[in-house]
Design a protein around this motif. Structure first.
Motif, mmCIF file in Angstrom:
data_model
loop_
_atom_site.group_PDB
_atom_site.id
_atom_site.type_symbol
_atom_site.label_atom_id
_atom_site.label_comp_id
_atom_site.label_asym_id
_atom_site.label_seq_id
_atom_site.Cartn_x
_atom_site.Cartn_y
_atom_site.Cartn_z
ATOM 1 N N ILE A 127 66.795 76.412 29.393
ATOM 2 C CA ILE A 127 65.496 76.190 28.744
ATOM 3 C C ILE A 127 64.423 77.056 29.400
ATOM 4 O O ILE A 127 63.616 77.700 28.713
ATOM 5 C CB ILE A 127 65.114 74.699 28.815
ATOM 6 C CG1 ILE A 127 66.096 73.856 27.995
ATOM 7 C CG2 ILE A 127 63.690 74.481 28.307
ATOM 8 C CD1 ILE A 127 65.960 72.360 28.228
ATOM 9 N N ALA A 165 62.369 79.994 27.453
ATOM 10 C CA ALA A 165 60.910 79.908 27.345
ATOM 11 C C ALA A 165 60.244 81.158 27.919
ATOM 12 O O ALA A 165 59.266 81.667 27.356
ATOM 13 C CB ALA A 165 60.411 78.662 28.057
ATOM 14 N N ALA A 213 60.697 82.066 23.514
ATOM 15 C CA ALA A 213 61.279 81.197 22.490
ATOM 16 C C ALA A 213 60.335 80.057 22.144
ATOM 17 O O ALA A 213 59.649 79.511 23.007
ATOM 18 C CB ALA A 213 62.613 80.635 22.959
ATOM 19 N N ARG A 214 60.320 79.706 20.874
ATOM 20 C CA ARG A 214 59.602 78.523 20.407
ATOM 21 C C ARG A 214 60.550 77.326 20.330
ATOM 22 O O ARG A 214 60.161 76.199 20.576
ATOM 23 C CB ARG A 214 59.021 78.812 19.022
ATOM 24 C CG ARG A 214 58.071 77.736 18.507
ATOM 25 C CD ARG A 214 56.738 77.835 19.206
ATOM 26 N NE ARG A 214 55.766 76.923 18.619
ATOM 27 C CZ ARG A 214 55.385 75.760 19.164
ATOM 28 N NH1 ARG A 214 55.899 75.377 20.311
ATOM 29 N NH2 ARG A 214 54.481 75.000 18.567
ATOM 30 N N ILE A 215 61.797 77.613 19.964
ATOM 31 C CA ILE A 215 62.846 76.606 19.913
ATOM 32 C C ILE A 215 63.992 77.078 20.797
ATOM 33 O O ILE A 215 64.354 78.264 20.768
ATOM 34 C CB ILE A 215 63.353 76.385 18.478
ATOM 35 C CG1 ILE A 215 62.251 75.743 17.611
ATOM 36 C CG2 ILE A 215 64.607 75.523 18.453
ATOM 37 C CD1 ILE A 215 62.652 75.565 16.164
ATOM 38 N N VAL A 216 64.578 76.162 21.561
ATOM 39 C CA VAL A 216 65.753 76.464 22.375
ATOM 40 C C VAL A 216 66.905 75.604 21.850
ATOM 41 O O VAL A 216 66.816 74.378 21.853
ATOM 42 C CB VAL A 216 65.510 76.172 23.868
ATOM 43 C CG1 VAL A 216 66.712 76.636 24.686
ATOM 44 C CG2 VAL A 216 64.225 76.841 24.354
ATOM 45 N N ALA A 218 60.682 70.475 28.245
ATOM 46 C CA ALA A 218 60.179 70.989 26.974
ATOM 47 C C ALA A 218 58.660 70.901 26.909
ATOM 48 O O ALA A 218 57.983 71.841 26.471
ATOM 49 C CB ALA A 218 60.820 70.225 25.812
ATOM 50 N N VAL A 251 57.986 74.215 24.457
ATOM 51 C CA VAL A 251 59.053 74.570 23.522
ATOM 52 C C VAL A 251 59.620 73.293 22.908
ATOM 53 O O VAL A 251 59.352 72.187 23.367
ATOM 54 C CB VAL A 251 60.190 75.350 24.221
ATOM 55 C CG1 VAL A 251 59.674 76.684 24.748
ATOM 56 C CG2 VAL A 251 60.817 74.524 25.342
ATOM 57 N N VAL A 253 63.323 71.652 22.162
ATOM 58 C CA VAL A 253 64.703 71.788 22.613
ATOM 59 C C VAL A 253 65.607 70.938 21.731
ATOM 60 O O VAL A 253 65.295 69.775 21.439
ATOM 61 C CB VAL A 253 64.850 71.355 24.087
ATOM 62 C CG1 VAL A 253 66.315 71.424 24.525
ATOM 63 C CG2 VAL A 253 63.972 72.218 24.990
ATOM 64 N N GLU A 304 56.806 69.321 21.887
ATOM 65 C CA GLU A 304 55.697 69.509 20.947
ATOM 66 C C GLU A 304 55.459 68.260 20.095
ATOM 67 O O GLU A 304 55.294 68.333 18.870
ATOM 68 C CB GLU A 304 55.958 70.729 20.054
ATOM 69 C CG GLU A 304 56.038 72.047 20.809
ATOM 70 C CD GLU A 304 54.725 72.425 21.479
ATOM 71 O OE1 GLU A 304 53.905 73.126 20.868
ATOM 72 O OE2 GLU A 304 54.518 71.994 22.646
#
Length: 277
Positions: A30, A34, A38-41, A74, A79, A81, A103
């Motif tokens: 993660i 990040a 990355a916005r999503i992992v 996260a 991000v 996850v 988020e």
């Protein structure tokens, strides 16, 4: 006109039988993703403990310490996850759950289609879910599917009907003759079925990492991939542990749905009606 994009990281790891060691690997992945924007992992199915290990002693609720550590990372890194865990079921079995956290989201998707195939019986230990799962990030709706789910196009169509422009697939894919080809084919097919981005993360092949394989069927073939809404493979990893960061252009889905409007052209209910005659 503002271009809508979503940057997704695939963390293709191989996990073992010890949740604490697996958590360390997940958290490192993660942080690395990040740092690369990355916005999503996206991490694999069964990251808590790998298949071949009895999940029941390790299953914990989504407010348990394993999930909480991931949620905190996260939140700290900004991000979202997705990672495979096991949560307690209500019939003595566990649920194969994909934790979705970050988020403002902390939820889970329970795998709907269980892998009772190729001589393996996931349903012996796992209680199936019954609710398709989507979430929103930056104005983009994202669907979630797990491993054997990818063989069921109706689930992906349902996710699209719920607004998904991207479907994230997390897996611990069974090894064997033809299985990598099937993995690639099925993810491409679901992209074509739905004119939707498919981002699919499998566990790496454990034999490449020094993890001792459990007895019985082998799981984890790697070959995580990104597939465009026209079914074209944009990037694909090999079978080793690796990381891939890719920015999805949402206009590609819009263009695909204009060029080949399979969603608009559907005649819903016709096949079911024909079957009753």
């Amino acid at each position: 006109m503002t271009t809508r994009t979503l940057t997704v990281a695939i963390a293709q790891i191989a996990t073992g039988a010890e949740p604490d060691k697996n958590l360390d690997k997940v958290l490192r992945s993660i942080r690395s993703a990040a740092a690369r924007g990355a916005r999503i992992v996206l991490l694999p199915e069964a990251s808590l403990v790998r298949f071949g290990v009895d999940p029941a002693p390790f299953a914990e609720a989504l407010d348990g310490p394993w999930a909480k550590a991931i949620s905190e990372a996260a939140r700290e890194l900004g991000v979202i996850v997705l990672v495979g865990t096991f949560t307690p079921g209500d019939d003595g079995r566990v649920r194969n759950t994909i934790l979705v956290t970050g988020e403002g989201i902390h939820d889970g998707y329970d795998k709907i289609h269980l892998y009772d195939a190729y001589g393996f019986s996931e349903s012996a230990d796992v209680q199936p879910g019954d609710t398709p799962f989507v979430f929103d990030v930056d104005g983009i709706t994202v669907g979630v599917a797990t491993c054997y789910d990818v063989r069921f196009p109706e689930l992906f169509r349902d996710l699209v009907d719920k607004g998904a422009e991207v479907v994230l697939v997390t897996a611990h894919w069974g090894a064997g003759a033809g299985k990598v080809d099937a993995w690639r084919l099925l993810n491409r097919a679901r992209a074509v079925d739905t004119t939707t981005w498919i981002v699919a993360c499998d566990q790496a092949d454990a034999s490449t990492t020094g993890i001792i394989e459990p007895s019985g069927p082998r799981f984890g073939v790697g070959h995580s991939l990104v597939v465009s809404p026209m079914g074209e493979v944009q990037h694909e990893l090999d079978d080793h542990e690796d990381e891939l960061v890719y920015t999805l252009d949402m206009s590609a889905a819009e263009r695909a749905r204009t060029v080949i409007p399979v969603l608009a052209n559907r005649r819903l209910g016709i096949a079911a009606h024909q079957g009753t005659r």
